[in-house]
Design an enzyme around this catalytic site. Structure first.
Site, PDB file in Angstrom:
ATOM      1  N   GLU A   1      44.602  48.892  45.658  1.00 18.40           N
ATOM      2  CA  GLU A   1      43.665  48.343  46.629  1.00 18.40           C
ATOM      3  C   GLU A   1      43.995  48.873  48.025  1.00 18.40           C
ATOM      4  OE1 GLU A   1      41.664  44.620  45.118  1.00 18.40           O
ATOM      5  OE2 GLU A   1      43.491  43.922  46.058  1.00 18.40           O
TER       6      GLU A   1
ATOM      7  N   ASN B   1      38.188  38.120  42.189  1.00 18.45           N
ATOM      8  CA  ASN B   1      39.114  37.362  43.037  1.00 18.45           C
ATOM      9  C   ASN B   1      38.265  36.567  44.032  1.00 18.45           C
ATOM     10  OD1 ASN B   1      41.040  36.424  44.820  1.00 18.45           O
ATOM     11  ND2 ASN B   1      41.542  38.445  45.683  1.00 18.45           N
TER      12      ASN B   1
ATOM     13  N   GLY C   1      37.234  44.049  51.645  1.00 19.19           N
ATOM     14  CA  GLY C   1      36.332  43.190  52.418  1.00 19.19           C
ATOM     15  C   GLY C   1      35.668  43.892  53.590  1.00 19.19           C
TER      16      GLY C   1
ATOM     17  N   HIS D   1      48.814  40.585  46.564  1.00 16.75           N
ATOM     18  CA  HIS D   1      47.555  40.934  47.237  1.00 16.75           C
ATOM     19  C   HIS D   1      47.841  41.222  48.714  1.00 16.75           C
ATOM     20  CE1 HIS D   1      43.499  40.708  48.838  1.00 16.75           C
ATOM     21  NE2 HIS D   1      43.073  40.908  47.605  1.00 16.75           N
TER      22      HIS D   1
ATOM     23  N   SER E   1      35.984  46.671  48.051  1.00 20.89           N
ATOM     24  CA  SER E   1      34.533  46.784  48.242  1.00 20.89           C
ATOM     25  C   SER E   1      33.820  47.429  47.056  1.00 20.89           C
ATOM     26  CB  SER E   1      34.209  47.540  49.539  1.00 20.89           C
ATOM     27  OG  SER E   1      34.730  46.825  50.646  1.00 20.89           O
TER      28      SER E   1
ATOM     29  N   GLU F   1      46.351  40.475  51.299  1.00 18.53           N
ATOM     30  CA  GLU F   1      46.167  39.337  52.214  1.00 18.53           C
ATOM     31  C   GLU F   1      47.393  38.426  52.219  1.00 18.53           C
ATOM     32  OE1 GLU F   1      42.360  37.943  50.804  1.00 18.53           O
ATOM     33  OE2 GLU F   1      41.454  39.820  51.500  1.00 18.53           O
TER      34      GLU F   1
ATOM     35  N   LYS G   1      39.211  34.404  46.144  1.00 23.43           N
ATOM     36  CA  LYS G   1      39.941  34.088  47.391  1.00 23.43           C
ATOM     37  C   LYS G   1      39.774  32.597  47.734  1.00 23.43           C
ATOM     38  CE  LYS G   1      39.126  38.805  48.727  1.00 23.43           C
ATOM     39  NZ  LYS G   1      39.336  39.831  49.705  1.00 23.43           N
TER      40      LYS G   1
HETATM   41  C1  PEP Z   1      40.141  41.893  46.839  1.00 25.55           C
HETATM   42  O1  PEP Z   1      40.210  40.897  47.505  1.00 25.55           O
HETATM   43  O2  PEP Z   1      41.009  42.142  46.011  1.00 25.55           O
HETATM   44  C2  PEP Z   1      38.993  42.796  47.041  1.00 25.55           C
HETATM   45  C3  PEP Z   1      38.983  43.939  46.433  1.00 25.55           C
HETATM   46  O3  PEP Z   1      38.017  42.350  47.893  1.00 25.55           O
HETATM   47  P1  PEP Z   1      36.601  43.071  48.173  1.00 25.55           P
HETATM   48  O4  PEP Z   1      36.015  43.462  46.846  1.00 25.55           O
HETATM   49  O5  PEP Z   1      35.781  42.042  48.861  1.00 25.55           O
HETATM   50  O6  PEP Z   1      36.866  44.255  49.017  1.00 25.55           O
END
Ligand code: PEP
Length: 371
Positions: A216, A44, A222, A140, A262, A142, A46
Site C-alpha cells: 500500500e 477495510n 485515500g 496499516h 485507491s 494509518e 476503517k
Molecule cells: C486502505 O485503507 O487500506 C486503503 C487502501 O484505502 P483506500 O482504498 O481508500 O485508498
C-alpha cells in the site's frame, strides 16, 4: 508468448545485509504468474460507518450485491470485510446469515502486540479470533504513521507472530510515503519493513497461506491517486523477490500479495490482471456496496488470464511439436536445418509474390545454423 519486461532494481548493498540465507539465494527472475495462489479482495472499513444501523444496512447491501454473483459460479476471489472492532460481531452475523454460497470472511483492523494484560482500549488476538474474525490487518500506514498510533516494525513483528499463533490470517501492510518515494528510497523502505516485520517468522510460514502481504503506497491511500498497474506490478514483483531471500523461493511464490491504495471499480481489473498482484485491500470503495461488488467481480479477470495462458501454452506446445517433428523428418532425410528454413522462406516469398497468401504469415521463420 510475448516477453514482458519489468523495471526491477537489483538488490542493493543496503538490502543485501537483510539476506538471511548465507548461501547465495536463488532469485526470482521473472514475474510469477498467479496460477495457484488465488485472489483475495478485502474491505477495510476503517472508522466507518458511524452507527450499528448503518453497518447493518451496508452489510445487507453488500450481500445483496454479492449473493447473485456467488450463486452463479464459484467466486474467483476470497472476500473479506474488516469493520471497526465494535461492529465485528454484528457484521459477522449479517454475513453468516446471508444465503451466499461462499460467506464473506470477517477481519479485524488491529490487535495488540502483547497476548493479554493491562492495555486499556486494546484488543487481543485471541479475543478477535473468538469474536469470529479469521483475519487481521497489521501495520496499516494509518497506524504506523501516527494517524492512530506510532507502531514500530518491532511491534508489527510481534503482532504478526501473535496472529499466526492464534490462527488469524494477517494482512501485513507495507508501503512507502510520498517523501520516501521522491527520495528514491522506496525499495529500501520496503526491504526494511519486510525484514523487520518477518523476523523469526521463517519457520512459522510453512505453506505461504499463513499470511497475505498488502503493498500500500501511503501516497495512494485515500487520495484517489493510484499507482499505475506497471508500477504496482514491478513493486510487488520486487517484494516477492525480496521475500524469496527471506523465506525461500517456494513460499515466496505462494504468498498472496495485494495492492492497496485507491483501488476502485474503474482501475481494479487493470491492476488485478497483473501477474504478481493477487488481490486488493480496499478502503473507501468498500463502503459502497455496488462498487465493492464490482471489484470482487473484477477478480474474474484472473481466471480468464489463466485460461488464455493455458490455451497459449498448449498452442505453443503443439506448434513446437509440429516443428520438431518436421525437423526430425528433415534430419532423417539428411537435409540441413538452414536449408529447411531457407526453402520454407523461399516458398513463402514465392507464394506472396504470386499473391496466393492473402494474409501476411504470423510465423517468422529465420535461418538457423546448420545441423
Ligand atoms: C486502505 O485503507 O487500506 C486503503 C487502501 O484505502 P483506500 O482504498 O481508500 O485508498
Amino acid at each position: 508468448m510475448k516477453q514482458k519486461t519489468y523495471n526491477i532494481p537489483a538488490i542493493t548493498k543496503f538490502q543485501q545485509k537483510y539476506q538471511t540465507n548465507k548461501a547465495k539465494p536463488q532469485q526470482l527472475k521473472i514475474a510469477s504468474i498467479n496460477t495457484q495462489r488465488g485472489t483475495a479482495i478485502y474491505g477495510n472499513w476503517k472508522m466507518n460507518p458511524s452507527t450499528v444501523e448503518e453497518a447493518v444496512a451496508l452489510s445487507h447491501d453488500i450481500m445483496l450485491k454479492l449473493d447473485p454473483y456467488f450463486k452463479t459460479k464459484p467466486a474467483t476471489a476470497e472476500v473479506g470485510i474488516c469493520p471497526p472492532s465494535g461492529l465485528m460481531t454484528i457484521v459477522n452475523g449479517m454475513l453468516l446469515d446471508s444465503r451466499a454460497a461462499k460467506p464473506v470472511q470477517i477481519g479485524a483492523q488491529n490487535i495488540h502486540h502483547e497476548k493479554k494484560g493491562a492495555f486499556t482500549g486494546e484488543m487481543s488476538a485471541s479475543l478477535v479470533k473468538s469474536l469470529g474474525a479469521s483475519c487481521v490487518i497489521i501495520g496499516h500506514s494509518e497506524r504506523r504513521g501516527g494517524q492512530s498510533a506510532y507502531e514500530s516494525n518491532k511491534q508489527i513483528n510481534q503482532k504478526l507472530n501473535l496472529a499466526i499463533d492464534s490462527k488469524l490470517l494477517p494482512i501485513f501492510c507495507i508501503g512507502e510515503t510520498l517523501k520516501e518515494k521522491e527520495l528514491g528510497k522506496k525499495y529500501d523502505i520496503l526491504a526494511t519493513q519486510l525484514f523487520e516485520g518477518l523476523k523469526g517468522l521463517k519457520e512459522k510460514i510453512k505453506s505461504g497461506n499463513e499470511m497475505i502481504i498488502a503493498y500500500e503506497p501511503v501516497w495512494a491511500i485515500g487520495t484517489g491517486k493510484t499507482a499505475t498497474s506497471k508500477d504496482a506490478q514491478d513493486t510487488i514483483f520486487y517484494i516477492r523477490r525480496f521475500l524469496s531471500h527471506l523465506i525461500g523461493i517456494e513460499k515466496a511464490l505462494k504468498i498472496r500479495i495485494q495492492y492497496g491504495g485507491s483501488m476502485n471499480e474503474k482501475n481494479a481489473m487493470e491492476l488485478l490482471s497483473q501477474p504478481d498482484i493477487d488481490g486488493g485491500l480496499i478502503g473507501g470503495a468498500s463502503l459502497k456496496a455496488p462498487e465493492f461488488s464490482k471489484i470482487v467481480q473484477a477478480a474474474d479477470v484472473k481466471q480468464k488470464i489463466h485460461q488464455d495462458e493455458k490455451a497459449a501454452t498448449e498452442a505453443i506446445k503443439q506448434f513446437n511439436l509440429i516443428q520438431a517433428n518436421a525437423l526430425e523428418r528433415l534430419q532423417k532425410a539428411k537435409i540441413s536445418r538452414s536449408r529447411f528454413y531457407d526453402t520454407t522462406e523461399a516458398m513463402l516469398k514465392d507464394l506472396k509474390a504470386k499473391k496466393q497468401l492473402q494474409q501476411p504469415t504470423q510465423i517468422e521463420i529465420k535461418p538457423r545454423a546448420s545441423v
